[in-house]
Design an enzyme around this catalytic site. Structure first.
Site, mmCIF file in Angstrom:
data_model
loop_
_atom_site.group_PDB
_atom_site.id
_atom_site.type_symbol
_atom_site.label_atom_id
_atom_site.label_comp_id
_atom_site.label_asym_id
_atom_site.label_seq_id
_atom_site.Cartn_x
_atom_site.Cartn_y
_atom_site.Cartn_z
ATOM 1 N N ASP A 21 0.774 -1.227 -0.044
ATOM 2 C CA ASP A 21 -0.286 -0.028 0.022
ATOM 3 C C ASP A 21 1.095 1.072 0.072
ATOM 4 O OD1 ASP A 21 -2.334 1.665 0.268
ATOM 5 O OD2 ASP A 21 -1.848 1.858 2.211
ATOM 6 N N SER A 22 0.075 2.400 -0.240
ATOM 7 C CA SER A 22 0.839 3.623 -0.240
ATOM 8 C C SER A 22 1.318 4.086 1.299
ATOM 9 C CB SER A 22 0.134 4.750 -0.820
ATOM 10 O OG SER A 22 -0.971 5.028 -0.140
ATOM 11 N N TYR A 53 -0.877 8.008 -3.499
ATOM 12 C CA TYR A 53 -0.763 7.341 -4.790
ATOM 13 C C TYR A 53 -1.933 7.925 -5.723
ATOM 14 C CZ TYR A 53 2.049 3.044 -3.873
ATOM 15 O OH TYR A 53 3.041 2.176 -3.427
ATOM 16 N N CYS A 84 -4.590 -1.856 -1.666
ATOM 17 C CA CYS A 84 -4.997 -0.214 -2.147
ATOM 18 C C CYS A 84 -5.772 -0.219 -3.211
ATOM 19 C CB CYS A 84 -3.392 0.360 -2.614
ATOM 20 S SG CYS A 84 -3.467 1.928 -3.238
ATOM 21 N N THR A 86 -6.430 2.346 -5.111
ATOM 22 C CA THR A 86 -5.941 3.357 -6.152
ATOM 23 C C THR A 86 -4.954 2.372 -7.129
ATOM 24 O OG1 THR A 86 -5.877 5.050 -4.487
ATOM 25 C CG2 THR A 86 -4.566 5.447 -6.415
ATOM 26 N N CYS A 192 -10.950 3.659 -0.113
ATOM 27 C CA CYS A 192 -9.558 3.789 0.095
ATOM 28 C C CYS A 192 -9.229 3.000 1.429
ATOM 29 C CB CYS A 192 -9.214 5.218 0.286
ATOM 30 S SG CYS A 192 -7.456 5.539 0.830
ATOM 31 N N HIS A 194 -7.015 3.483 3.384
ATOM 32 C CA HIS A 194 -6.796 4.441 4.743
ATOM 33 C C HIS A 194 -8.054 4.765 5.398
ATOM 34 C CE1 HIS A 194 -2.889 4.925 2.780
ATOM 35 N NE2 HIS A 194 -2.449 5.760 3.754
#
Ligand code: DGL
Length: 230
Positions: A21-22, A53, A84, A86, A192, A194
């Site tokens: 993941d970012s 990202y 992720c 994205t 997302c 997050h």
């Protein structure tokens, strides 16, 4: 395959599962995977240097995510989980072509689950990133799953993933405060990885809405791929 010798078990075979993941968002997915596969080895690549990202161009993202995949493969990952939305919506087809022998599991916005679990006529909001909001795959998922009278709106939430990554509460509160007409939604998709980290704050902002995230579905898919490989 990592083979370990333990005193009470002659041979214990465990698989290395790579997660990308970012940043910290993918931990919300990792938590669900570990519930189903508690005894495996995990390598987690938190690419916070390149977070977010969501604002990267496609060529940038393909390069960044390939670097992350290479890192995980170097560490022995036998399954690579893109934790992720994205990265998944924009690069998973590219990655499958580039690494045809690697089993990938992606994280797509849980649009199907949200549509299935909402009434026809429901207003559904997808909280995403810029990248996911504009991805062709997101549009496809909407078209494939929307009931005739459902309305699905998408908010790209600029800056929210980074604010969560930085644990910047003031920035998080400001972005959430700027969301409009929050009372009209029956369902809100956390698109997302997050966003489940601030689930309580989002729930307060959308009173009465059902919050949906896809991490349990991703974990089930990892288990399916794992069983196929064993
Ligand atoms: N956590 C990621 C996602 O699910 C990436 C957020 C970002 O870096 O923009 O989309």
């Amino acid at each position: 395959m990592l083979v370990r010798f333990q005193p009470d078990l002659p041979i214990f075979i465990c698989m290395i599962i790579g997660i990308l993941d970012s940043g910290i968002g993918g931990k919300t997915v990792l938590k669900e995977i570990k519930k189903l596969l508690p005894n495996e080895e995990y390598v987690y690549f938190a690419d916070s240097k390149n977070c977010p990202y969501g604002t990267k161009t496609l060529p940038e993202l393909e390069q960044i995510v390939s670097d992350g995949v290479e890192y995980l493969l170097d560490k022995g990952a036998e399954i690579v989980v893109l934790a992720c939305n994205t990265a998944t919506t924009q690069t998973i087809d590219y990655l499958r072509k580039k690494y045809p022998l690697v089993p990938f599991v992606g994280t797509e916005p849980a649009i199907k689950k949200a549509c299935d679990e909402s009434s026809d006529g429901a207003k559904i909001l997808l909280l995403a990133t810029e990248g996911t909001a504009h991805a062709e795959r997101t549009r496809e998922l909407v078209d494939l799953n929307k009931k005739p009278k459902q309305i699905i709106e998408i908010d790209a939430c600029p800056g929210l993933a980074r604010a969560i990554e930085d644990d910047n509460e003031a920035a998080i509160d400001k972005i959430l405060a700027e969301l409009n007409n929050t009372e009209k939604y029956e369902t809100v998709i956390l698109g997302c990885t997050h966003y489940p980290i601030i689930k309580e704050k989002i729930a307060q902002r959308f009173p009465g809405a059902k919050l949906i995230d896809g991490s349990v579905g991703v974990a089930k898919e990892v288990l399916r791929v794992y069983n196929e490989l064993n």
